[in-house]
Design a protein around this motif. Structure first.
Motif, PDB file in Angstrom:
ATOM      1  N   THR A 112       0.886  -1.428   0.036  1.00  0.00           N
ATOM      2  CA  THR A 112      -0.051   0.094  -0.059  1.00  0.00           C
ATOM      3  C   THR A 112       0.899   1.279   0.011  1.00  0.00           C
ATOM      4  OG1 THR A 112      -1.649  -0.906   1.225  1.00  0.00           O
ATOM      5  CG2 THR A 112      -1.610   1.368   1.185  1.00  0.00           C
ATOM      6  N   ALA A 113       0.403   2.114  -0.851  1.00  0.00           N
ATOM      7  CA  ALA A 113       1.465   3.443  -0.935  1.00  0.00           C
ATOM      8  C   ALA A 113       0.615   4.684  -1.202  1.00  0.00           C
ATOM      9  CB  ALA A 113       2.235   3.088  -2.097  1.00  0.00           C
ATOM     10  N   SER A 114       1.239   5.725  -0.616  1.00  0.00           N
ATOM     11  CA  SER A 114       0.199   6.891  -0.747  1.00  0.00           C
ATOM     12  C   SER A 114       1.451   7.901  -1.047  1.00  0.00           C
ATOM     13  CB  SER A 114      -0.395   7.488   0.515  1.00  0.00           C
ATOM     14  OG  SER A 114       0.294   7.430   1.532  1.00  0.00           O
ATOM     15  N   LEU A 115       0.994   9.145  -1.775  1.00  0.00           N
ATOM     16  CA  LEU A 115       1.867  10.293  -2.069  1.00  0.00           C
ATOM     17  C   LEU A 115       0.949  11.398  -1.507  1.00  0.00           C
ATOM     18  CD1 LEU A 115       4.190  11.532  -3.526  1.00  0.00           C
ATOM     19  CD2 LEU A 115       2.696  11.715  -5.712  1.00  0.00           C
ATOM     20  N   ASP A 116       1.703  12.324  -0.874  1.00  0.00           N
ATOM     21  CA  ASP A 116       1.129  13.529  -0.327  1.00  0.00           C
ATOM     22  C   ASP A 116       0.733  14.723  -1.280  1.00  0.00           C
ATOM     23  OD1 ASP A 116       3.722  14.354  -0.249  1.00  0.00           O
ATOM     24  OD2 ASP A 116       3.821  15.005   1.671  1.00  0.00           O
ATOM     25  N   ARG A 117       0.989  14.657  -2.513  1.00  0.00           N
ATOM     26  CA  ARG A 117       1.357  15.713  -3.374  1.00  0.00           C
ATOM     27  C   ARG A 117      -0.029  15.540  -4.334  1.00  0.00           C
ATOM     28  NH1 ARG A 117       4.678  20.052  -4.132  1.00  0.00           N
ATOM     29  NH2 ARG A 117       4.839  19.518  -6.511  1.00  0.00           N
ATOM     30  N   SER A 118      -0.833  16.636  -4.654  1.00  0.00           N
ATOM     31  CA  SER A 118      -1.798  16.598  -5.610  1.00  0.00           C
ATOM     32  C   SER A 118      -1.563  16.505  -6.823  1.00  0.00           C
ATOM     33  CB  SER A 118      -2.795  17.732  -5.202  1.00  0.00           C
ATOM     34  OG  SER A 118      -1.961  19.070  -5.747  1.00  0.00           O
ATOM     35  N   LEU A 119      -2.543  16.083  -7.716  1.00  0.00           N
ATOM     36  CA  LEU A 119      -2.165  16.075  -9.112  1.00  0.00           C
ATOM     37  C   LEU A 119      -1.719  17.497  -9.731  1.00  0.00           C
ATOM     38  CD1 LEU A 119      -4.744  13.505 -10.496  1.00  0.00           C
ATOM     39  CD2 LEU A 119      -2.399  13.087 -10.164  1.00  0.00           C
ATOM     40  N   LEU A 120      -2.498  18.456  -9.137  1.00  0.00           N
ATOM     41  CA  LEU A 120      -2.129  19.794  -9.535  1.00  0.00           C
ATOM     42  C   LEU A 120      -0.714  20.218  -9.211  1.00  0.00           C
ATOM     43  CD1 LEU A 120      -3.218  22.558 -10.745  1.00  0.00           C
ATOM     44  CD2 LEU A 120      -4.173  23.216  -8.496  1.00  0.00           C
ATOM     45  N   LYS A 121      -0.331  20.016  -8.056  1.00  0.00           N
ATOM     46  CA  LYS A 121       1.141  20.200  -7.588  1.00  0.00           C
ATOM     47  C   LYS A 121       2.156  19.668  -8.529  1.00  0.00           C
ATOM     48  CE  LYS A 121       0.216  21.751  -2.980  1.00  0.00           C
ATOM     49  NZ  LYS A 121       0.412  21.334  -1.414  1.00  0.00           N
ATOM     50  N   LEU A 122       1.750  18.219  -8.709  1.00  0.00           N
ATOM     51  CA  LEU A 122       2.522  17.592  -9.517  1.00  0.00           C
ATOM     52  C   LEU A 122       2.812  18.022 -11.112  1.00  0.00           C
ATOM     53  CD1 LEU A 122       1.617  13.835  -8.424  1.00  0.00           C
ATOM     54  CD2 LEU A 122       3.841  14.946  -7.940  1.00  0.00           C
ATOM     55  N   ALA A 123       1.744  18.624 -11.491  1.00  0.00           N
ATOM     56  CA  ALA A 123       1.714  19.217 -12.747  1.00  0.00           C
ATOM     57  C   ALA A 123       2.520  20.450 -12.760  1.00  0.00           C
ATOM     58  CB  ALA A 123       0.352  19.311 -13.235  1.00  0.00           C
ATOM     59  N   LEU A 124       2.530  21.142 -11.889  1.00  0.00           N
ATOM     60  CA  LEU A 124       3.115  22.364 -11.756  1.00  0.00           C
ATOM     61  C   LEU A 124       4.589  22.049 -11.651  1.00  0.00           C
ATOM     62  CD1 LEU A 124       0.540  24.543  -9.909  1.00  0.00           C
ATOM     63  CD2 LEU A 124       0.877  24.709 -12.420  1.00  0.00           C
ATOM     64  N   SER A 125       5.050  21.255 -10.611  1.00  0.00           N
ATOM     65  CA  SER A 125       6.434  21.003 -10.221  1.00  0.00           C
ATOM     66  C   SER A 125       6.492  19.465 -10.287  1.00  0.00           C
ATOM     67  CB  SER A 125       6.580  21.578  -8.905  1.00  0.00           C
ATOM     68  OG  SER A 125       7.632  21.433  -8.523  1.00  0.00           O
ATOM     69  N   PRO A 126       6.618  18.774 -11.280  1.00  0.00           N
ATOM     70  CA  PRO A 126       6.929  17.341 -11.568  1.00  0.00           C
ATOM     71  C   PRO A 126       8.175  16.818 -10.894  1.00  0.00           C
ATOM     72  CG  PRO A 126       7.239  18.286 -13.609  1.00  0.00           C
ATOM     73  CD  PRO A 126       6.582  19.357 -12.766  1.00  0.00           C
ATOM     74  N   THR A 127       9.258  17.548 -10.658  1.00  0.00           N
ATOM     75  CA  THR A 127      10.420  17.015 -10.220  1.00  0.00           C
ATOM     76  C   THR A 127      10.496  16.943  -8.588  1.00  0.00           C
ATOM     77  OG1 THR A 127      11.569  19.282 -10.390  1.00  0.00           O
ATOM     78  CG2 THR A 127      11.661  17.420 -12.299  1.00  0.00           C
ATOM     79  N   ASN A 128       9.259  17.613  -7.922  1.00  0.00           N
ATOM     80  CA  ASN A 128       9.096  17.662  -6.691  1.00  0.00           C
ATOM     81  C   ASN A 128       8.309  16.509  -6.198  1.00  0.00           C
ATOM     82  OD1 ASN A 128       8.979  18.026  -3.911  1.00  0.00           O
ATOM     83  ND2 ASN A 128       8.737  20.216  -3.872  1.00  0.00           N
ATOM     84  N   LEU A 129       8.637  15.572  -5.779  1.00  0.00           N
ATOM     85  CA  LEU A 129       7.841  14.278  -5.572  1.00  0.00           C
ATOM     86  C   LEU A 129       6.868  14.282  -4.303  1.00  0.00           C
ATOM     87  CD1 LEU A 129      10.007  11.178  -7.227  1.00  0.00           C
ATOM     88  CD2 LEU A 129       8.300  13.104  -8.460  1.00  0.00           C
ATOM     89  N   GLY A 130       7.393  15.240  -3.657  1.00  0.00           N
ATOM     90  CA  GLY A 130       6.975  15.034  -1.990  1.00  0.00           C
ATOM     91  C   GLY A 130       7.397  13.909  -1.248  1.00  0.00           C
ATOM     92  N   THR A 131       6.366  13.294  -0.393  1.00  0.00           N
ATOM     93  CA  THR A 131       6.864  12.121   0.334  1.00  0.00           C
ATOM     94  C   THR A 131       5.754  11.160   0.116  1.00  0.00           C
ATOM     95  OG1 THR A 131       7.304  13.629   2.291  1.00  0.00           O
ATOM     96  CG2 THR A 131       6.676  11.238   2.789  1.00  0.00           C
TER      97      THR A 131
END
Length: 220
Positions: free
Chosen positions: A50-69
């Motif tokens: 089970t995996a989760s990512l704390d960044r929204s699709l909008l944030k990933l679209a605006l900054s795809p190289t910052n993956l968050g946690t």
């Protein structure tokens, strides 16, 4: 609609049956994949994650190289093939591979609450290691690579801690890919407990330490 498509494509890609309980995507919230399972033809479960990512699709679209946690938990079983590779990971190939190209900047963190990994070698008994309360970080900036891992590991040999720090000022080749020949930097590893995964990382130096505390520093 998305879940069966992902299951089918991953099943075709790795040659094992993939099942996913749920996939959650959010433009303004986090992302998650619950109970990602890999099952063999003999109905043996090779992974349940089970995996989760704390960044929204909008944030990933605006900054795809910052993956968050990324948060990860579950279990996986790796079985060694005759060529030395580990299923269900891709088998070894003699074909020349394309160089791995990385963006100029990339950052991310991984947090593992509880992950159990079982290794089944061709020769020898299966061993199980549990990784818990572990944080890992990675930052790429131009030609510099910084990475760290801090956490707990346990196996039949005991329970201990692993601390790893890697700093490499030069790892990128002229074509933008990883230049393994010129990769340089400092690697510091401190570990305790007789865990099979630590033996794989540190090799004979860990084995000669008798499974006790190990302080390893490499510079190239």
């Amino acid at each position: 609609v998305l879940r069966p498509v992902v299951e089918r494509r991953l099943t075709d890609a790795i040659g094992e049956t993939v099942r996913i309980e749920s996939i959650k995507l959010g433009w303004f919230g986090g992302q998650s994949v619950r109970r990602f399972q890999i099952v063999t033809d003999g109905l043996q479960e090779e992974a349940n994650l089970t995996a989760s990512l704390d960044r929204s699709l909008l944030k990933l679209a605006l900054s795809p190289t910052n993956l968050g946690t990324i948060r990860l938990e579950g279990s996986a079983t790796l079985t060694q093939r005759d060529d030395g590779s580990w299923a269900p990971l891709p088998p070894a190939s003699d074909e020349p591979s394309e160089p791995i190209r990385l963006p100029e900047f990339l950052a991310g963190n991984v947090r593992i609450s509880n992950l159990t990994i079982t290794l089944k070698p061709i020769d020898g008994e299966a061993t199980t290691t549990t990784i818990s309360d572990t944080n890992a970080s990675l930052t790429l900036k131009e030609s510099r690579l910084d990475a760290s891992v801090e956490g707990q590991m346990s196996s039949s040999g005991g329970t201990g801690r692993i601390d790893l720090d890697l700093a490499s000022p030069g790892f990128r080749g002229s074509d933008g890919g990883i230049d393994w020949q010129s990769l340089s930097g400092d690697l510091a590893l401190k570990a305790e407990a007789d865990a099979p995964l630590l033996r794989a990382i540190a090799g004979e130096r860990f084995a000669s330490a008798g499974g006790g505390a190990l302080d390893l520093a490499l510079t190239r």
